[in-house]
Motif scaffolding. Structure first.
Motif, short mmCIF file in Angstrom:
data_model
loop_
_atom_site.label_atom_id
_atom_site.label_comp_id
_atom_site.label_asym_id
_atom_site.label_seq_id
_atom_site.Cartn_x
_atom_site.Cartn_y
_atom_site.Cartn_z
N ASP A 1 0.85 -1.19 0.00
CA ASP A 1 0.00 0.00 0.00
C ASP A 1 0.89 1.25 0.00
N PRO A 2 1.20 1.78 -1.19
CA PRO A 2 2.09 2.96 -1.27
C PRO A 2 1.54 4.20 -0.57
N ARG A 3 0.25 4.22 -0.21
CA ARG A 3 -0.29 5.35 0.54
C ARG A 3 0.40 5.52 1.89
N LEU A 4 1.06 4.47 2.35
CA LEU A 4 1.71 4.51 3.66
C LEU A 4 3.13 5.05 3.60
N VAL A 5 3.67 5.26 2.43
CA VAL A 5 5.04 5.78 2.31
C VAL A 5 5.20 7.12 3.03
N PRO A 6 4.25 8.09 2.87
CA PRO A 6 4.42 9.35 3.59
C PRO A 6 4.41 9.20 5.12
N LEU A 7 3.74 8.18 5.63
CA LEU A 7 3.73 7.97 7.07
C LEU A 7 5.12 7.60 7.57
N VAL A 8 5.82 6.76 6.80
CA VAL A 8 7.19 6.39 7.18
C VAL A 8 8.09 7.62 7.10
N ALA A 9 7.86 8.46 6.08
CA ALA A 9 8.67 9.67 5.94
C ALA A 9 8.48 10.59 7.14
N GLU A 10 7.26 10.67 7.66
CA GLU A 10 7.02 11.57 8.80
C GLU A 10 7.39 10.94 10.13
N ALA A 11 7.05 9.68 10.32
CA ALA A 11 7.21 9.04 11.63
C ALA A 11 8.53 8.28 11.77
N HIS B 1 1.56 -0.54 14.12
CA HIS B 1 2.79 0.09 14.64
C HIS B 1 3.07 1.40 13.90
N LEU B 2 2.91 1.38 12.58
CA LEU B 2 3.20 2.58 11.79
C LEU B 2 2.20 3.68 12.10
N LEU B 3 0.93 3.34 12.23
CA LEU B 3 -0.09 4.35 12.54
C LEU B 3 0.13 4.94 13.94
N TRP B 4 0.50 4.12 14.91
CA TRP B 4 0.79 4.65 16.24
C TRP B 4 1.98 5.62 16.19
N ALA B 5 3.01 5.25 15.45
CA ALA B 5 4.17 6.12 15.33
C ALA B 5 3.80 7.43 14.63
N TYR B 6 2.98 7.33 13.60
CA TYR B 6 2.53 8.52 12.87
C TYR B 6 1.69 9.42 13.78
N TYR B 7 0.81 8.81 14.55
CA TYR B 7 -0.02 9.57 15.50
C TYR B 7 0.87 10.34 16.47
N GLY B 8 1.86 9.68 17.04
CA GLY B 8 2.74 10.34 17.99
C GLY B 8 3.58 11.42 17.34
N ALA B 9 4.08 11.17 16.13
CA ALA B 9 4.92 12.15 15.44
C ALA B 9 4.13 13.41 15.10
N ARG B 10 2.90 13.24 14.65
CA ARG B 10 2.08 14.40 14.30
C ARG B 10 1.76 15.24 15.53
N ARG B 11 1.45 14.58 16.63
CA ARG B 11 1.13 15.33 17.83
C ARG B 11 2.36 16.04 18.39
N ALA B 12 3.49 15.41 18.27
CA ALA B 12 4.72 16.08 18.70
C ALA B 12 5.01 17.30 17.84
N ARG B 13 4.79 17.17 16.54
CA ARG B 13 5.05 18.29 15.63
C ARG B 13 4.09 19.43 15.87
N LEU B 14 2.83 19.10 16.19
CA LEU B 14 1.81 20.13 16.40
C LEU B 14 1.79 20.64 17.83
N GLY B 15 2.60 20.02 18.70
CA GLY B 15 2.60 20.42 20.10
C GLY B 15 1.35 20.01 20.84
N ALA B 16 0.69 18.97 20.35
CA ALA B 16 -0.54 18.48 20.98
C ALA B 16 -0.23 17.26 21.84
N PRO B 17 -1.02 17.02 22.89
CA PRO B 17 -0.78 15.84 23.71
C PRO B 17 -1.06 14.56 22.94
N ALA B 18 -0.24 13.55 23.15
CA ALA B 18 -0.46 12.27 22.49
C ALA B 18 -1.47 11.44 23.23
#
Length: 216
Positions: free
Chosen positions: A23-33, A199-216
């Protein structure tokens, strides 16, 4: 492709490569997380007990209670030691009355053979999850977390997990977080690597919240 058993980080990395090829839609998640770290816990009663302890608690609080419980029970959370412990000892470790009842119920059910954890390895992920829900206090989320973290089952997927629903909605450009049914349907594309996707979605969730300064 057969369901992988995620025994170590290199095995997980290979499964992650297979997932993004699927599923190449997940490539950007790896790039961010980045590449997530494989989460593993001990199998058996100790792993189930740690999952029950963690229900509706922060990671830090769950770790603290689990460490105190291990100390009270002689270094590891064994079913016979928990059954022999007094409620006062278990409360002193930080367990609530409902969790004490749940853990005693699980220990008793395993002793009685209501569920045989040795049978789980041979079951398909969804069937194994349903089998584990025969244990008191173990719903589908807890069962799938056990399969994924304690047994390394690469297709186990806790579809009701809030962070997964939020992350999938954000990652796939949906108007809001996924429903359980919506996430289940999306995850069909990831079989037999749904646990790797979790695992990838959890990492992406945490990375986005860290970037936005939001609580995980």
């Amino acid at each position: 492709m057969n369901e992988p058993i995620l025994t170590d980080q290199p095995t997980f990395e290979r499964a992650l490569e297979a997932l993004v090829d699927l599923d190449p839609r997940l490539v950007p998640l790896v790039a961010e997380a980045g590449r997530p770290t494989l989460r593993r816990r001990a199998p058996g009663f100790s792993g189930l007990a740690a999952i029950v302890v963690a229900q509706q608690l922060s990671v830090a609080a769950a770790r603290s209670i689990t460490a105190r419980l291990e100390a009270r029970l002689g270094g590891t959370i064994a079913a016979d030691a928990l059954l022999a412990a007094s409620d006062d000892d278990l409360r002193a470790a930080g367990l609530s009355a409902p969790k004490i009842r749940t853990l005693r119920g699980i220990a008793g059910a395993l002793a009685a053979g209501t569920v045989d954890l040795s049978h789980v390895d041979a079951m398909e992920a969804d069937a194994a999850g349903a089998y584990l829900t025969r244990l008191p206090g173990i719903g589908l989320w807890s069962a799938d977390i056990y399969l994924l973290f304690c047994l390394g089952r690469g297709d186990a997927f806790p579809v009701g997990d809030l962070a997964l629903k939020v992350a999938a909605g954000e990652a796939l450009g949906l108007p809001g977080r996924c429903s359980d049914l919506g996430l289940f349907a999306i995850a069909e594309d990831w079989r037999p690597l749904r646990g790797v996707a979790a695992h990838l979605l959890w990492a992406y969730y945490g990375a986005r919240r860290a970037r936005l300064g939001a609580p995980a």
